[in-house]
Motif scaffolding. Structure first.
Motif, PDB file in Angstrom:
ATOM      1  N   ALA A 166      -8.649  69.011  32.997  1.00 26.11           N
ATOM      2  CA  ALA A 166      -8.249  69.373  34.359  1.00 26.11           C
ATOM      3  C   ALA A 166      -9.237  70.358  34.988  1.00 26.11           C
ATOM      4  N   GLY A 167     -10.118  70.946  34.162  1.00 28.17           N
ATOM      5  CA  GLY A 167     -11.137  71.859  34.692  1.00 28.17           C
ATOM      6  C   GLY A 167     -10.602  73.219  35.091  1.00 28.17           C
ATOM      7  N   MET A 168      -9.617  73.710  34.359  1.00 24.53           N
ATOM      8  CA  MET A 168      -9.082  75.038  34.674  1.00 24.53           C
ATOM      9  C   MET A 168      -9.953  76.124  34.028  1.00 24.53           C
ATOM     10  N   ALA A 193     -11.588  64.620  42.136  1.00 23.33           N
ATOM     11  CA  ALA A 193     -10.962  65.885  42.549  1.00 23.33           C
ATOM     12  C   ALA A 193      -9.501  65.710  42.942  1.00 23.33           C
ATOM     13  N   SER A 194      -9.132  64.525  43.390  1.00 22.12           N
ATOM     14  CA  SER A 194      -7.741  64.325  43.816  1.00 22.12           C
ATOM     15  C   SER A 194      -6.926  63.632  42.724  1.00 22.12           C
ATOM     16  N   ALA A 203      -5.096  65.471  39.490  1.00 20.47           N
ATOM     17  CA  ALA A 203      -3.629  65.367  39.500  1.00 20.47           C
ATOM     18  C   ALA A 203      -3.125  64.701  38.229  1.00 20.47           C
ATOM     19  N   SER A 204      -3.812  63.627  37.782  1.00 20.35           N
ATOM     20  CA  SER A 204      -3.326  62.938  36.578  1.00 20.35           C
ATOM     21  C   SER A 204      -3.504  63.820  35.347  1.00 20.35           C
ATOM     22  N   SER A 205      -4.601  64.576  35.263  1.00 26.67           N
ATOM     23  CA  SER A 205      -4.786  65.473  34.109  1.00 26.67           C
ATOM     24  C   SER A 205      -3.666  66.501  34.050  1.00 26.67           C
ATOM     25  N   LEU A 206      -3.341  67.057  35.207  1.00 24.10           N
ATOM     26  CA  LEU A 206      -2.273  68.062  35.244  1.00 24.10           C
ATOM     27  C   LEU A 206      -0.920  67.435  34.903  1.00 24.10           C
ATOM     28  N   ALA A 207      -0.734  66.182  35.336  1.00 23.07           N
ATOM     29  CA  ALA A 207       0.541  65.501  35.048  1.00 23.07           C
ATOM     30  C   ALA A 207       0.714  65.288  33.551  1.00 23.07           C
ATOM     31  N   GLY A 210      -5.625  73.669  41.517  1.00 26.22           N
ATOM     32  CA  GLY A 210      -5.086  73.416  40.180  1.00 26.22           C
ATOM     33  C   GLY A 210      -4.399  74.657  39.623  1.00 26.22           C
ATOM     34  N   GLY A 211      -5.022  75.812  39.858  1.00 22.38           N
ATOM     35  CA  GLY A 211      -4.427  77.075  39.403  1.00 22.38           C
ATOM     36  C   GLY A 211      -3.084  77.321  40.084  1.00 22.38           C
TER      37      GLY A 211
END
Lengths: 475, 483
Positions: A215-217, A240-241, A245-249, A303-304
């Motif tokens: 997710a690149g956090m 980026a969209s 979003a899918s990584s965070l999900a 993301g943060g």
């Protein structure tokens, strides 16, 4: 197996295969715009199916313990497909000069991977879906874009993407060693037992780290900005969209389903990551001169903010985070459309000065861009303002006052980062270099994003109730 | 007339859209016509609702039911009086506007400002207040001078930080209402009638104090306003002096006072010296300031400090005085910023010979000359100061008089020109403001009766509850002392 829950995924797969055939048989060596329109049409059909599945409550279906079609996955399916539609429109604008025919096929396969990944409730299926989503992106980053920097971007994406995948697989292996299962439900049962192995703990920690990496956090963000800069603009917008979003999900699903009993440990950790990500990325965004890099950092900030809402550890917080991610994804796609507006065949990575006087020169375009900027910065009358309230309330409700204050303090920084583009648009002189003419596709993306930002700004409860039901399916 | 307030909020947005598509020549009629219609409608609202403490023309829809947020508009005496002042300011500003873009931005700002004035929900107030920020930045971009970029940025950052702090207070209020098992609502009535726990009030007081200091440019957060008035054109300057600062102070009175009454009472010993010091510091700065536009900003900042002193005094008279100063300072500040002529770079600001009387009037009003708009406010606050903290007002009053004399010298007897930039009609557009201010100054009870009764209601609820809680605390202390 009931296929009715997978109409959208099947449609995407069929369209991708169809495009391969069409490309080979009907339109060899011709313009890719035809393929682009077919891909767009296929994505719209898939989006319609996703919405229908949601409406018809064709959810709650599982294929064994591997894939779950619940409200959460349906929510992200719609988001990923909406972002894909926006990105395909950007591709059609970009196709006039730079996009190859394979682009659309690989993009659709990546979308399919992301949709499967957000539904996966088994670590191996999640890994396969992530790879299906990731491999086309490696190829596209290496194959498209400006020669000078795409090599670096592709190398970084491949290197760090594979490294995070390796960590994911390694941690899945460790968890399997300890628990004897790869299904998230079984892993969750293991944590409830009395003797928990340290190997399992290490596996869980590595699993979360690998997903934060994807997710690149912060502090796993350093590869991401160069990749966004080197890839073509529409591909960057996609990563980026929909990608973010899918990584965070997946992170949310694994934490809530597989590591649910470890709630007291991961909630403060996610809150700490959120705080670090928001502040560091917002500060780093302040002195960027390239719009692409600025947007890359803004994506990390968004993301943060998602992690902040989720880090509250409550369903209301997750719903706020879901509300946030929709608004952020729409705004980010629109802002990448702005990158295309300042690009030229020679300069695909425009600096902020390329937008000098744009707001005065083209007032309507300036207005649409301003609405997207307001939404990302969280100002009324856009939905970004409500997203701010929902996240702050979720943090206060979870008694995370320190994070709420930090979130509040970070917002002017984000605003300043967004305002820099706006300042160039309205305060600085028009540059001598010619700007790209906005095509109908580009204008459509900006108009749709602005309409959504204003629409959800005036009726936020529609989206929030949907987000609540999606959150309720997990927490 | 049932939807008068909704029309007042929506009409500028519709006219803004119409202005953007009208052919050359037509847009100005639409923009100015909208300003005149807004003023006429505001006058009607004031006439019909201005004498009442209860809200009129109520429009209420559930907006975000899960958080108790409603789209709740209503005009009582206080909001109707301020609404009239704001509508007059915007009418004059629209007359003074010179370009299409400028007019559109002003119309968007009108919608936000009017909405914030008649909002009876805390979240809605925050929403509308922040809606004004972006159009004003556009105004600065279109018509600003040398420092427009940093002025717009500082203005936006200060206001956004203030707005986010208020949002934090709103979120905390919802949380504490849920904790206390109360009905979750950010509408003004439940906020006033059901006091929240003291722990919340202290936190809310700190956040609200910071937010309003940022928005009303109280010392030491006054720098953005200094830069703003020097960087922007006449219309933008008028809107900040006559709308943005008073709206911030109005929010303090309307929402922050009921939200944290007990905390204000407990911390009065800290609040009041800080506010008096702030007013004193700004007053001293006025004495050394040589640029008229920066001086104008400092005078406005000083007025806002007086408003905050009146509110922090937590007495009926103080709160009434604060309400009068908000309206009076809004009018005089707008007139003063309109009458000062500026060059392109905003390095020089001069007074047209024959409009110096207007400038003199505005300065005297702001200085608190008896018979003019702000004087009754000063008087009320001075009465409120009777008792233990009256001596603080003595040096402040003395310095204020000195400052007024200095301002008079500066404004009335320096830099003049005989070539006014304003037309006769634009001067005429200022007349309603002047008349309104004079009426308030000459006979406050009649024209501001509704305003005072609405303030009385706020003050009686909040001050009354504070007194009763103090009385309860005293009685419990006495009973514990008895054997």
């Amino acid at each position: 197996m009931d296929i009715s829950s997978f109409y959208s995924e099947v449609t995407l797969a069929l369209v991708a295969i169809g495009l391969v055939l069409v490309d080979a048989v009907l339109w060899p060596r011709q313009s890719s715009r035809g393929n682009g329109y077919l891909a767009l049409f296929g994505s719209l059909i898939a989006l319609t199916f996703s919405l229908w599945e949601w409406e018809a409550s064709a959810i709650g279906y599982s294929v064994g313990d591997a894939i779950s079609q619940d409200a959460f996955s349906a929510f992200f399916d719609v988001l990923i497909l909406s972002a894909a539609v926006g990105v395909l429109l950007l591709c059609l604008h970009e196709a006039q000069s730079r996009v190859r025919d394979e682009f659309y096929i690989l993009l659709l396969l990546s979308v399919l991977g992301m949709m499967l990944a957000v539904s996966a409730v088994d670590l191996l299926v999640a890994f396969l879906a992530l790879e299906l989503a990731g491999l086309p992106l490696y190829v596209l980053t290496a194959g498209e874009g400006r020669a000078g920097i795409r090599g670096e971007a592709a190398a970084k994406l491949l290197h760090w993407g594979l490294l995070s995948s390796a960590f994911f697989l390694f941690s899945a292996g460790l968890l399997y060693m300890a628990t004897g299962a790869t299904a998230l439900v079984d892993i969750a049962t293991y944590w409830s037992g009395e003797d928990v192995d340290d190997v399992a703990r290490i596996g869980a920690a590595l699993l979360v780290a690998s997903l934060l990496f994807k997710a690149g956090m912060v502090p796993f963000h350093y590869w991401l900005v160069d990749v966004r800069e080197g890839a073509t603009t529409s591909l960057s917008a996609f990563m980026a969209s929909a990608g973010a979003a899918s990584s965070l999900a997946i992170l949310v699903r694994i934490l809530t389903t597989g590591l649910g009993p470890l709630h007291p440990i991961w909630v403060p950790s996610i809150a700490a990551f959120a705080a670090l990500t928001i502040m560091a990325a917002a500060l780093m965004a302040l002195n960027q001169r390239s719009l692409k890099r600025l947007l890359a950092y803004l994506v990390v900030v968004q993301g943060g903010c998602f992690l902040a809402g989720f880090g509250s550890g409550r369903a209301e917080g997750l719903a706020a985070a879901l509300f946030w991610v929709v608004i952020a994804a729409l705004g980010i796609v629109a802002l990448f459309a702005v990158v295309l507006l300042g690009s030229s065949p020679r300069q695909t990575n425009p600096s902020l000065s390329a937008y000098g006087g744009l707001g005065r020169e083209r007032p309507w375009l300036g207005l649409l861009i301003s609405i997207s900027l307001l939404s990302v910065a969280g100002l009324p009358p856009t939905a970004g303002f409500h997203a701010r309230l929902f996240v702050v309330y979720a943090l206060v409700d979870a008694q995370l006052f320190w994070l709420a204050i930090l979130f509040v303090v970070s917002l002017p920084l984000t605003f300043y980062a967004c305002a820099r583009l706006w300042i160039y648009m309205y305060f600085r002189p028009v540059p001598t270099a010619l700007r790209a003419e906005p095509s109908a596709e580009l204008f459509a993306v900006l108009l749709l994003a602005a309409t959504a930002a204003l629409g959800f700004g005036f009726a936020p409860d529609i989206l929030m109730e949907t987000a609540r039901s999606a959150a309720a399916s997990l927490m | 007339m049932d939807y008068a307030l909704l029309i007042l909020v929506c009409m500028p947005l519709v006219c803004g859209l119409a202005t953007s598509v009208m052919p050359a020549g037509g847009w100005r009629i639409v923009a100015v016509g909208c300003g005149v219609l807004e003023a006429a409608l505001a006058l009607a609202v004031f006439y019909l609702a201005g004498a009442e403490a209860a809200p009129h023309f109520v429009v209420r829809y559930e907006w975000i039911p899960s958080l108790g947020i409603s789209f709740y508009l209503g005009a009582d005496g206080l909001s109707a009086a301020l609404l009239l002042a704001i509508a007059f300011v915007f009418m004059a500003a629209l007359y003074a506007a010179q370009g299409r873009g400028e007019s559109i931005a002003l119309l968007c700002a009108t919608a936000g400002a009017v909405g914030a004035t008649v909002a009876r929900d805390f979240f809605l107030y925050c929403f509308f207040c922040e809606m004004v920020v972006w159009p004003l930045c556009v105004l600065a971009a279109l018509r600003g001078g040398k420092y427009r970029e940093s002025a717009a940025l500082q203005f936006a950052l200060h206001n956004l930080l203030g707005g986010t702090l208020l949002l934090f207070v709103a979120a905390s209020a919802i949380y504490y209402q849920r904790q206390a098992g109360l009905m979750v609502s950010l509408a003004i009535e439940p906020l006033v009638s059901t006091p929240l726990p003291l722990s919340f009030q202290f936190m809310a007081l700190v956040a609200c104090a910071l937010a309003f200091a940022l928005r009303t440019s109280l010392f030491p957060f006054h720098t953005w306003a200094l830069l703003w008035h020097r960087a922007v054109d006449r219309s933008s300057s008028m809107v900040v002096a006559g709308v943005i600062l008073p709206l911030g102070a109005y929010g303090l009175l309307r929402f922050a006072l009921p939200l944290c009454t007990e905390a204000i009472g407990t911390w009065r010993v800290v609040n009041l010296p800080l506010l008096v010091a702030s007013a004193l510091a700004v007053t001293l700065l006025i004495l050394v300031e040589r640029h008229p536009l920066r001086q104008l900003s400092l005078i406005a900042s000083c007025q806002m400090a007086w408003v905050a002193i009146g509110i922090a005094s937590l007495s009926m008279e103080g709160v009434q005085g604060a309400a009068i100063i908000i309206i009076g300072a809004s009018i005089a500040g707008a007139v003063l910023s309109c009458l000062l002529e500026r060059d392109e770079e905003r390095t020089v600001a001069v007074v047209v010979s024959w409009s110096r009387w207007g400038v003199l009037w505005a300065v005297l009003t702001l200085a608190g000359l008896p018979g003019l708009g702000v004087f009754p406010g000063y008087l009320q606050i001075a009465i409120a100061g009777g008792g233990q903290w009256a001596w603080w007002l003595a040096p402040l009053g003395l310095v204020a008089v000195l400052c007024a004399v200095w301002s008079l010298r500066f404004f009335a007897f320096s830099g003049r020109t005989n070539t006014p930039q304003l037309s006769r009609n634009q001067y005429i557009a200022l007349l309603p403001l002047v008349l309104y201010s004079c009426v308030i100054g000459l006979y406050p009870p009649s024209i501001a009766q509704g305003s005072l009764s609405a303030v009385n209601e706020i003050a009686s609820m909040t001050v009354g509850s504070q007194r009763s809680s103090s009385a309860e605390a005293d009685s419990s202390a006495k009973s514990s002392e008895e054997p």
